[in-house]
Design a protein around this motif. Sequence first.
Motif, PDB file in Angstrom:
ATOM      1  N   VAL A   1       4.626 -14.074  47.692  1.00 47.47           N
ATOM      2  CA  VAL A   1       5.925 -13.833  47.150  1.00 47.47           C
ATOM      3  C   VAL A   1       6.005 -14.199  45.797  1.00 47.47           C
ATOM      4  O   VAL A   1       6.266 -13.347  44.971  1.00 47.47           O
ATOM      5  N   ASN A   2       5.371 -15.396  45.341  1.00 46.19           N
ATOM      6  CA  ASN A   2       5.047 -15.931  44.162  1.00 46.19           C
ATOM      7  C   ASN A   2       4.432 -14.873  43.239  1.00 46.19           C
ATOM      8  O   ASN A   2       4.852 -14.813  42.196  1.00 46.19           O
TER       9      ASN A   2
ATOM     10  N   GLY B   1      -5.428 -16.047  38.203  1.00 47.25           N
ATOM     11  CA  GLY B   1      -5.405 -17.217  39.413  1.00 47.25           C
ATOM     12  C   GLY B   1      -4.001 -17.836  39.206  1.00 47.25           C
ATOM     13  O   GLY B   1      -2.729 -17.309  39.426  1.00 47.25           O
ATOM     14  N   LYS B   2      -4.097 -19.243  38.692  1.00 45.71           N
ATOM     15  CA  LYS B   2      -2.775 -19.951  38.671  1.00 45.71           C
ATOM     16  C   LYS B   2      -2.537 -19.883  37.224  1.00 45.71           C
ATOM     17  O   LYS B   2      -1.389 -20.732  36.894  1.00 45.71           O
ATOM     18  N   ASN B   3      -3.163 -19.276  36.252  1.00 44.28           N
ATOM     19  CA  ASN B   3      -2.643 -19.228  34.919  1.00 44.28           C
ATOM     20  C   ASN B   3      -1.999 -18.041  34.644  1.00 44.28           C
ATOM     21  O   ASN B   3      -2.421 -16.866  34.867  1.00 44.28           O
TER      22      ASN B   3
ATOM     23  N   LEU C   1      16.875 -16.234  44.783  1.00 49.89           N
ATOM     24  CA  LEU C   1      16.293 -15.894  45.801  1.00 49.89           C
ATOM     25  C   LEU C   1      14.834 -16.019  46.024  1.00 49.89           C
ATOM     26  O   LEU C   1      14.411 -16.483  47.324  1.00 49.89           O
ATOM     27  N   ILE C   2      13.991 -15.762  45.120  1.00 53.37           N
ATOM     28  CA  ILE C   2      12.738 -16.019  45.158  1.00 53.37           C
ATOM     29  C   ILE C   2      12.500 -17.658  45.338  1.00 53.37           C
ATOM     30  O   ILE C   2      11.534 -17.965  46.140  1.00 53.37           O
ATOM     31  N   PHE C   3      13.312 -18.626  44.725  1.00 53.58           N
ATOM     32  CA  PHE C   3      12.980 -20.011  44.968  1.00 53.58           C
ATOM     33  C   PHE C   3      13.404 -20.157  46.402  1.00 53.58           C
ATOM     34  O   PHE C   3      12.571 -21.166  46.843  1.00 53.58           O
TER      35      PHE C   3
ATOM     36  N   PRO D   1       9.839 -22.836  40.205  1.00 58.63           N
ATOM     37  CA  PRO D   1       9.271 -22.937  41.725  1.00 58.63           C
ATOM     38  C   PRO D   1       7.765 -22.483  42.046  1.00 58.63           C
ATOM     39  O   PRO D   1       7.333 -23.046  43.345  1.00 58.63           O
ATOM     40  N   MET D   2       7.126 -22.191  41.006  1.00 60.40           N
ATOM     41  CA  MET D   2       5.687 -21.713  41.368  1.00 60.40           C
ATOM     42  C   MET D   2       4.736 -22.714  40.690  1.00 60.40           C
ATOM     43  O   MET D   2       4.852 -23.167  39.651  1.00 60.40           O
TER      44      MET D   2
END
Length: 206
Positions: A29-30, A106-108, A16-18, A184-185
């Motif tokens: 969402v991510n 952040g993205k980590n 669903l998240i993907f 997906p992220m």
Amino acid sequence: MKKILQWLIVILFVILIFWLGQRFGSKTVNRQVLSNSLIVRDIAELASLEVQGNASIKRSNISNNGDWTDNLKKVFAENTVWVSVPYTAKYGVDTDDKNFSVGVDGKNVLVRLPAPQLLSYELRLNAMETSAKKGWLMFSDDETYTDVQKQLYNESRGQLAANKIYLEQSKEKIRKILANYYAPMDLKVEVQFGDEAPKLLGSPMQ
């Protein structure tokens, strides 16, 4: 059945998240997903590694050194018992609030987990095989088999608990499933087991 339902819920949630990420491209969402430590914890705990094999033991009062006393003992006083039992062992992580965390910067992302361990060990006694050799002056003794079975359980469990190959395979299985979860992220995800250095997750493996 309960574990299967848990897996289905986790898999459906990830799908669903993907789908939402692909459809709306929403970073919000991510962020909600990656910070949901309960989902990550469930994934890690459910990703147990199951190993099957045979544990065996032989106990004998014969040294087989070829001298005449040993040969004489074989005839009159030998007491040799052999037992082999199939086993099922499961490895994984046992998490709680003190040894598990998901850190986001952040993205980590850094997922901290306890070191994998032997979670369960079962001897399938219904499939046990035994054999015995007795000298003429020796008699069958059920207590001997019971004692040998206890020794077999303790020794084989200890060996499996310290088996570095299975412990490493358990880590790799958890990393693989977490890599699929975060796939997906657009994130840099590291997983740390116990006091080991964190390891960056690569592309999810099939």
